[in-house]
Design a protein around this motif. Structure first.
Motif, PDB file in Angstrom:
ATOM      1  N   ALA A 111     -10.482  75.081   7.819  1.00  0.00           N
ATOM      2  CA  ALA A 111      -9.337  74.551   8.511  1.00  0.00           C
ATOM      3  C   ALA A 111      -8.642  73.369   7.959  1.00  0.00           C
ATOM      4  O   ALA A 111      -7.478  73.246   8.156  1.00  0.00           O
ATOM      5  N   GLU A 112      -9.434  72.188   7.573  1.00  0.00           N
ATOM      6  CA  GLU A 112      -8.834  71.033   7.191  1.00  0.00           C
ATOM      7  C   GLU A 112      -7.940  71.257   5.736  1.00  0.00           C
ATOM      8  O   GLU A 112      -7.024  70.706   5.716  1.00  0.00           O
ATOM      9  N   PRO A 113      -8.747  71.572   5.065  1.00  0.00           N
ATOM     10  CA  PRO A 113      -8.145  71.706   3.555  1.00  0.00           C
ATOM     11  C   PRO A 113      -7.160  72.840   3.456  1.00  0.00           C
ATOM     12  O   PRO A 113      -6.147  72.624   2.451  1.00  0.00           O
ATOM     13  N   LEU A 114      -7.324  74.050   4.026  1.00  0.00           N
ATOM     14  CA  LEU A 114      -6.258  75.141   3.699  1.00  0.00           C
ATOM     15  C   LEU A 114      -4.902  74.789   3.900  1.00  0.00           C
ATOM     16  O   LEU A 114      -3.965  74.930   2.974  1.00  0.00           O
ATOM     17  N   PRO A 115      -4.392  74.167   5.213  1.00  0.00           N
ATOM     18  CA  PRO A 115      -2.922  73.999   5.205  1.00  0.00           C
ATOM     19  C   PRO A 115      -2.640  72.551   4.179  1.00  0.00           C
ATOM     20  O   PRO A 115      -1.327  72.918   3.783  1.00  0.00           O
ATOM     21  N   MET A 116      -3.358  71.906   3.733  1.00  0.00           N
ATOM     22  CA  MET A 116      -2.932  70.895   2.859  1.00  0.00           C
ATOM     23  C   MET A 116      -2.932  71.472   1.427  1.00  0.00           C
ATOM     24  O   MET A 116      -1.756  71.057   0.629  1.00  0.00           O
ATOM     25  N   LEU A 117      -3.466  72.332   1.050  1.00  0.00           N
ATOM     26  CA  LEU A 117      -3.384  73.047  -0.174  1.00  0.00           C
ATOM     27  C   LEU A 117      -1.863  73.592  -0.231  1.00  0.00           C
ATOM     28  O   LEU A 117      -1.284  73.915  -1.281  1.00  0.00           O
ATOM     29  N   VAL A 118      -1.761  74.274   0.824  1.00  0.00           N
ATOM     30  CA  VAL A 118      -0.218  75.098   0.902  1.00  0.00           C
ATOM     31  C   VAL A 118       0.757  74.270   0.826  1.00  0.00           C
ATOM     32  O   VAL A 118       1.686  74.402   0.099  1.00  0.00           O
ATOM     33  N   ASP A 169      -6.059  60.839   9.276  1.00  0.00           N
ATOM     34  CA  ASP A 169      -6.219  59.483   9.652  1.00  0.00           C
ATOM     35  C   ASP A 169      -5.025  58.964  10.409  1.00  0.00           C
ATOM     36  O   ASP A 169      -4.989  58.166  11.276  1.00  0.00           O
ATOM     37  N   LEU A 170      -3.817  59.304   9.799  1.00  0.00           N
ATOM     38  CA  LEU A 170      -2.637  58.803  10.305  1.00  0.00           C
ATOM     39  C   LEU A 170      -2.415  59.339  11.715  1.00  0.00           C
ATOM     40  O   LEU A 170      -2.071  58.440  12.762  1.00  0.00           O
ATOM     41  N   MET A 171      -3.225  60.350  12.239  1.00  0.00           N
ATOM     42  CA  MET A 171      -3.005  60.819  13.945  1.00  0.00           C
ATOM     43  C   MET A 171      -3.928  60.270  14.592  1.00  0.00           C
ATOM     44  O   MET A 171      -4.077  60.427  15.983  1.00  0.00           O
ATOM     45  N   ARG A 172      -5.163  59.608  14.184  1.00  0.00           N
ATOM     46  CA  ARG A 172      -6.027  59.106  14.927  1.00  0.00           C
ATOM     47  C   ARG A 172      -5.863  57.689  15.599  1.00  0.00           C
ATOM     48  O   ARG A 172      -6.412  57.373  16.386  1.00  0.00           O
ATOM     49  N   ASN A 175      -0.785  55.625   5.915  1.00  0.00           N
ATOM     50  CA  ASN A 175       0.306  55.717   5.625  1.00  0.00           C
ATOM     51  C   ASN A 175       0.948  55.268   4.372  1.00  0.00           C
ATOM     52  O   ASN A 175       1.683  56.014   3.819  1.00  0.00           O
ATOM     53  N   ALA A 176       0.539  54.383   3.975  1.00  0.00           N
ATOM     54  CA  ALA A 176       0.939  53.387   2.822  1.00  0.00           C
ATOM     55  C   ALA A 176       0.411  54.469   1.731  1.00  0.00           C
ATOM     56  O   ALA A 176       1.450  54.807   0.502  1.00  0.00           O
ATOM     57  N   LEU A 177      -0.639  55.072   1.644  1.00  0.00           N
ATOM     58  CA  LEU A 177      -1.369  56.006   0.273  1.00  0.00           C
ATOM     59  C   LEU A 177      -0.193  57.038   0.516  1.00  0.00           C
ATOM     60  O   LEU A 177       0.247  57.655  -0.815  1.00  0.00           O
ATOM     61  N   VAL A 178      -0.187  57.714   1.402  1.00  0.00           N
ATOM     62  CA  VAL A 178       0.732  58.983   1.547  1.00  0.00           C
ATOM     63  C   VAL A 178       2.172  58.868   1.365  1.00  0.00           C
ATOM     64  O   VAL A 178       2.806  59.621   0.291  1.00  0.00           O
ATOM     65  N   THR A 179       2.715  57.706   1.585  1.00  0.00           N
ATOM     66  CA  THR A 179       3.974  57.405   1.296  1.00  0.00           C
ATOM     67  C   THR A 179       4.451  57.181  -0.457  1.00  0.00           C
ATOM     68  O   THR A 179       5.347  57.539  -0.728  1.00  0.00           O
ATOM     69  N   GLN A 180       3.501  56.473  -0.968  1.00  0.00           N
ATOM     70  CA  GLN A 180       3.130  56.094  -2.230  1.00  0.00           C
ATOM     71  C   GLN A 180       3.374  57.519  -3.134  1.00  0.00           C
ATOM     72  O   GLN A 180       3.829  57.756  -4.171  1.00  0.00           O
ATOM     73  N   VAL A 181       2.320  58.465  -2.675  1.00  0.00           N
ATOM     74  CA  VAL A 181       2.307  59.557  -3.352  1.00  0.00           C
ATOM     75  C   VAL A 181       3.661  60.314  -3.535  1.00  0.00           C
ATOM     76  O   VAL A 181       3.900  61.107  -4.256  1.00  0.00           O
ATOM     77  N   ARG A 218       7.131  63.164   4.049  1.00  0.00           N
ATOM     78  CA  ARG A 218       5.947  62.719   4.860  1.00  0.00           C
ATOM     79  C   ARG A 218       5.925  63.339   6.229  1.00  0.00           C
ATOM     80  O   ARG A 218       4.972  63.818   6.581  1.00  0.00           O
ATOM     81  N   LEU A 219       6.995  63.624   6.887  1.00  0.00           N
ATOM     82  CA  LEU A 219       7.247  64.161   8.311  1.00  0.00           C
ATOM     83  C   LEU A 219       6.591  65.605   8.100  1.00  0.00           C
ATOM     84  O   LEU A 219       5.943  66.118   8.837  1.00  0.00           O
ATOM     85  N   VAL A 220       7.077  66.389   7.065  1.00  0.00           N
ATOM     86  CA  VAL A 220       6.713  67.480   7.185  1.00  0.00           C
ATOM     87  C   VAL A 220       5.274  67.926   6.533  1.00  0.00           C
ATOM     88  O   VAL A 220       4.369  68.653   7.312  1.00  0.00           O
ATOM     89  N   LEU A 221       4.834  66.761   5.932  1.00  0.00           N
ATOM     90  CA  LEU A 221       3.495  67.001   5.283  1.00  0.00           C
ATOM     91  C   LEU A 221       2.543  66.747   6.698  1.00  0.00           C
ATOM     92  O   LEU A 221       1.569  67.380   6.833  1.00  0.00           O
ATOM     93  N   VAL A 222       2.710  65.687   7.132  1.00  0.00           N
ATOM     94  CA  VAL A 222       1.824  65.142   8.156  1.00  0.00           C
ATOM     95  C   VAL A 222       1.768  66.106   9.660  1.00  0.00           C
ATOM     96  O   VAL A 222       0.719  66.615   9.988  1.00  0.00           O
TER      97      VAL A 222
END
Length: 466
Positions: A167-174, A195-198, A207-213, A250-254
């Motif tokens: 469940a965790e990896p599938l949506p991110m891969l797509v 982690d952003l949502m926790r 958040n900084a890591l995701v933004t840099q990517v 970032r919004l769409v990804l998260v």
């Protein structure tokens, strides 16, 4: 002094100084610790009605909207309840420290979710247009490809944790490929995005890591455009700035990742634990798309949406809301509002009037993408592993909850080891090489690594055939 990270005990609780407060603060403080936020929401509803006062991390006051009608009113009247977090009186009074775990979720950014009126229409229009270009049928084949790849990683063992391993990896891969990332970039973003949502102490760093990517992605796509969301936003007529492009990616990804992870996990839990739910599917009384709508009623992926901010002094469900007050939209409580659903046992199959995707001008534009990933992913998983059973007693399935979301913490299962997956012997997984997601203007190619094979028979149809 560094502000301590929030815990389930202090993330959201009624202020003990409230005149209507009728329970010891200690007992209310423990309710979230029981991993059952719904109990807290019902306590609040009984004490205060459809709108209740609460405290956020750092003892910052806010309002939580529990009623279905009240949530709709807030969602559909942006002239009274703005999405612009700069209106928040706590920000204006410097009560929110820069390192607060609230910042990644409510700190103002140049995003459509923090805008109203014409600016909201400009920003949201670019996202809607970008998502609308993707061919849904091609994306479903993409989900099938990655489902087989993930199952191949654990199929030889005959056991798995369907939350961690699937469940965790599938949506991110797509979703990461939809955005335009390389195949090896998506897996590395799974944990930071969760982690952003926790609201953890590391939320800002994640958040900084995701933004840099995403900043690197936009830079690359300017010189190497493709059939992906990043390229579409760059070329859109709205002329988004680089910062606006990165923030909307970032919004769409998260949102797409977090929401779809929870939807898949909750649906699989019901399939594995609720005989009536699974029987309705296998007996043809409910389709999988219907089942997903039922889950979005009973266990919405995002339980609380922060937030809205009062434009001026107003009254909502008898509560005096002051200008600049923050309102949290409690989707979990609204979807089970006794006025809306007096009998929770009655099925809501196929009913899309739930608030899991919000409503009004800020309704989620990517709801169909999340549905497609969950629908196809679960159907394919059950076709590949039709005898999935829980490896632990149902009572041992825990709930991982925070102030925004909740889902099963783990789903340990066992199954008969399949001989092959899509024509490939187990445990050899397909190659990770895959073509970009197709857009409507071009043919939808089969991912390069997915071998030619007959489409997997729908899970409930296979049961009927047997």
């Amino acid at each position: 002094m560094t502000t301590p990270p929030p815990t389930p005990a202090d993330g959201l609780l009624p202020p003990p100084g409230c005149p209507a407060h009728g329970m010891p603060a200690d007992s209310l403080r423990r309710l979230p610790e029981a991993a059952d936020p719904s109990r807290l929401y019902e306590e609040l509803r009984r004490q205060y009605g459809p709108v209740a006062p609460v405290l956020l991390h750092g003892d910052i006051p806010a309002w939580i909207v529990l009623g279905y009608r009240e949530n709709l009113e807030v969602m559909r009247t942006p002239t009274k309840f703005s999405r612009d977090s700069r209106r928040w009186s706590a920000f204006q009074q410097n009560k929110v420290p820069p390192n607060s775990p609230l910042i990644p979720m409510v700190g103002w950014q140049p995003l459509c979710v923090f805008a109203d009126g014409e600016e909201h229409s400009r920003l949201r229009g670019a996202v809607v247009d970008g998502l609308a270009t993707f061919n849904r049928r091609g994306m479903r084949r993409f989900v099938t490809h990655y489902t087989r790849e993930l199952v191949a990683r654990f199929a030889a063992d005959g056991t798995a944790d369907l939350v961690r391993d699937y469940a965790e990896p599938l949506p991110m891969l797509v979703v990461s490929r939809l955005l335009g990332m390389a195949p090896d970039e998506g897996p590395a973003l799974v944990e930071p995005t969760l982690d952003l949502m926790r609201g953890s102490a590391t939320a800002a760093a994640s958040n900084a890591l995701v933004t840099q990517v995403l900043e690197d992605l936009v830079t690359r796509k300017k010189s190497e455009p493709g059939n992906d969301l990043a390229s579409r936003l760059i070329a859109h007529e709205s002329r988004l700035t680089d910062t606006e492009i990165v923030e909307h990616l970032r919004l769409v990804l998260v949102a797409a990742h977090q929401g779809t992870v929870n939807l898949i996990a909750h649906t699989l839990r019901l399939m594995l634990t609720d005989r009536r739910f699974r029987g309705s599917l296998s007996g043809g009384r409910m389709t999988l798309p219907d089942a997903l709508e039922q889950v979005m009623w009973d266990a919405p992926s995002i339980g609380i949406v922060p937030g809205r901010w009062a434009v001026g002094d107003t009254v909502l469900a008898g509560q005096q809301i002051k200008a600049g007050d923050m309102l949290l939209l409690c989707i979990s409580a609204a979807n089970v509002d006794p006025e809306q659903r007096p009998d929770l046992a009655l099925p809501m199959h196929g009913n899309r009037s739930h608030l899991a995707l919000s409503s009004g001008p800020h309704e989620c534009p990517g709801g169909d993408i999340g549905r497609a990933i969950a629908d196809t992913g679960i159907d394919e998983l059950m076709a590949l592993l039709p005898d999935l059973t829980l490896a632990v007693p149902e009572t041992e399935i825990g709930i991982q909850a925070n102030w925004l979301t909740s889902r099963p913490s783990a789903l340990p299962v066992r199954f008969t080891r399949p001989r092959s997956l899509g024509g490939s012997p187990v445990p050899q997984p397909p190659s990770t090489a895959a073509q970009p997601l197709p857009v409507a203007a071009t043919p939808a190619p089969q991912p390069a690594a997915a071998p030619a094979a007959e489409p997997a028979l729908s899970w409930w149809r296979s049961l009927l055939r047997r």
